[in-house]
Design an enzyme around this catalytic site. Structure first.
Site, PDB file in Angstrom:
ATOM      1  N   TYR A   1      -7.612   5.032   3.758  1.00  0.00           N
ATOM      2  CA  TYR A   1      -6.853   6.059   4.463  1.00  0.00           C
ATOM      3  C   TYR A   1      -5.690   6.507   3.584  1.00  0.00           C
ATOM      4  O   TYR A   1      -4.767   5.733   3.307  1.00  0.00           O
ATOM      5  CB  TYR A   1      -6.316   5.537   5.798  1.00  0.00           C
ATOM      6  CG  TYR A   1      -7.371   5.252   6.851  1.00  0.00           C
ATOM      7  CD1 TYR A   1      -8.710   5.595   6.663  1.00  0.00           C
ATOM      8  CD2 TYR A   1      -7.027   4.629   8.039  1.00  0.00           C
ATOM      9  CE1 TYR A   1      -9.666   5.325   7.631  1.00  0.00           C
ATOM     10  CE2 TYR A   1      -7.976   4.356   9.026  1.00  0.00           C
ATOM     11  CZ  TYR A   1      -9.292   4.701   8.803  1.00  0.00           C
ATOM     12  OH  TYR A   1     -10.228   4.426   9.775  1.00  0.00           O
ATOM     13  N   SER A   2      -5.753   7.759   3.164  1.00  0.00           N
ATOM     14  CA  SER A   2      -4.749   8.302   2.233  1.00  0.00           C
ATOM     15  C   SER A   2      -4.590   7.406   1.007  1.00  0.00           C
ATOM     16  O   SER A   2      -3.489   7.233   0.478  1.00  0.00           O
ATOM     17  CB  SER A   2      -3.401   8.508   2.937  1.00  0.00           C
ATOM     18  OG  SER A   2      -3.515   9.511   3.926  1.00  0.00           O
TER      19      SER A   2
END
Length: 343
Positions: free
Chosen positions: A62-63
């Site tokens: 995530y990111s």
């Protein structure tokens, strides 16, 4: 807050957990989901903890790790009140071993997540996808060793097919290794494929479900209705990219049913969609996301009440679709092959 047993384990988890895919937003894909910074995350986490939402879900991709960093910083001084679940398996670098579920990759992935989260243990660790190139025995032995070392508490699988999960459970049983106690999967009123194979497997093998994207990739928030343009929000910004196709007529039939129940109960469309999931077999937890305090409080309103049988039946009927083979054929053999409730 309702607390539920997580599969065939001794761990109790809240019915709702908070998903942090909106934290960070440091690349083009995830910035469509949200760009929550540490200060905003701290406020949302305080609201969660006050409501009994003590489980926070993230992933190393995530990111590109920024979500874990923001979550870790926001939980500083509160870690003893919270549980963390994170994931690995998807590519996290350019090297040939920077992906998959090999011992090499998993050990390094856990160490990286621990550092970004600012903690010494991960409560629940998921394989984000199935790695068909790594022997299942290698993956499970590595996870078992990480449990023994105290770096992770429980293990789960995400996005596995039924045979992937069953093979893994059989290997754990054969070699006395830690079992997957949770499955994190997509399930919603407009995405009921989970029911056909994974739900019966979960019932039989004691694997609890953590639901991701319970609002059908943002389609069941109450903002999308028949004959109306899509309003501002995640979908309008392209945040449904990568999600499954949903036929519009089918979607609007489900939304019409949700509107009917909303009118009867005084609850919102999204609260009803989440409450329906909490009535389903194997569901231990629903991962809810929010970019704002208002969105979070709206999701928290899905617990503390229950749908009645008439409304559940209405939603079941509106959202039911014919399953693929061999499941449609098995529906005629209930005498010897019973199905989960509401199948």
């Amino acid at each position: 807050m309702d607390y539920r047993q997580l599969g065939r384990s001794g761990l109790k988890v809240p019915a709702l957990s908070f998903g942090t895919g909106t934290f960070g937003g440091s690349n083009a894909f995830f910035e469509r989901w949200g760009q929550t910074d540490v200060d905003e995350a701290s406020r949302l986490i305080d609201i969660c903890l006050d409501a009994g939402v003590t489980l926070f879900d993230t992933a190393d991709i995530y990111s590109q790790g920024r979500s874990e960093e923001v979550l870790g910083a926001a939980l500083k001084g509160k870690r003893d009140r919270a549980m963390i679940s994170t994931k690995a398996s998807f590519r996290k670098g350019d090297g040939p071993n920077d992906t998959g579920s090999s011992r090499y990759h998993l050990v390094r992935s856990v160490e990286g997540s621990l550092k970004r989260l600012g903690t010494d243990h991960i409560d629940l660790y998921f394989m984000h996808g199935f790695d068909a190139l790594t022997p299942v025995e290698e993956t499970l032995r590595a996870l078992d060793d990480l449990i023994t070392a105290g770096k992770i508490g429980y293990i789960g699988a995400s996005n596995f097919s039924g045979w992937h999960l069953m093979k893994s459970l059989a290997v754990s049983d054969a070699y006395g290794l830690s079992r997957y106690v949770a499955y994190q999967g997509y399930y919603s009123l407009v995405g009921r494929d989970y029911e056909h194979e994974l739900m019966p497997l979960g019932i039989d093998q004691g694997v609890g479900l953590m639901v991701w994207s319970p609002l059908g990739w943002g389609r069941l928030t109450g903002k999308i209705r028949r004959g109306q343009p899509i309003g501002e929000g995640r979908i309008a910004k392209g945040g449904a990219v990568g999600g499954p196709h949903v036929d519009e007529d089918y979607l609007f039939d489900v939304v019409d049913a949700l509107d009917k129940v909303a009118a009867d109960t005084g609850k919102s469309v999204s609260q009803i969609a989440l409450a329906w999931l909490l009535t389903r077999p194997t569901v231990a937890n629903i991962v809810v996301g929010a970019r704002t305090e208002d969105q979070l409080r709206q999701n928290l309103g899905a617990v503390g009440w229950t749908l009645d049988a008439e409304h559940i039946a209405l939603l079941d009927d509106a959202s039911r679709r014919a399953p693929a083979y061999p499941y449609w054929h098995q529906m005629d053999f209930d005498e010897r092959n019973p199905k989960p409730t509401h199948w």
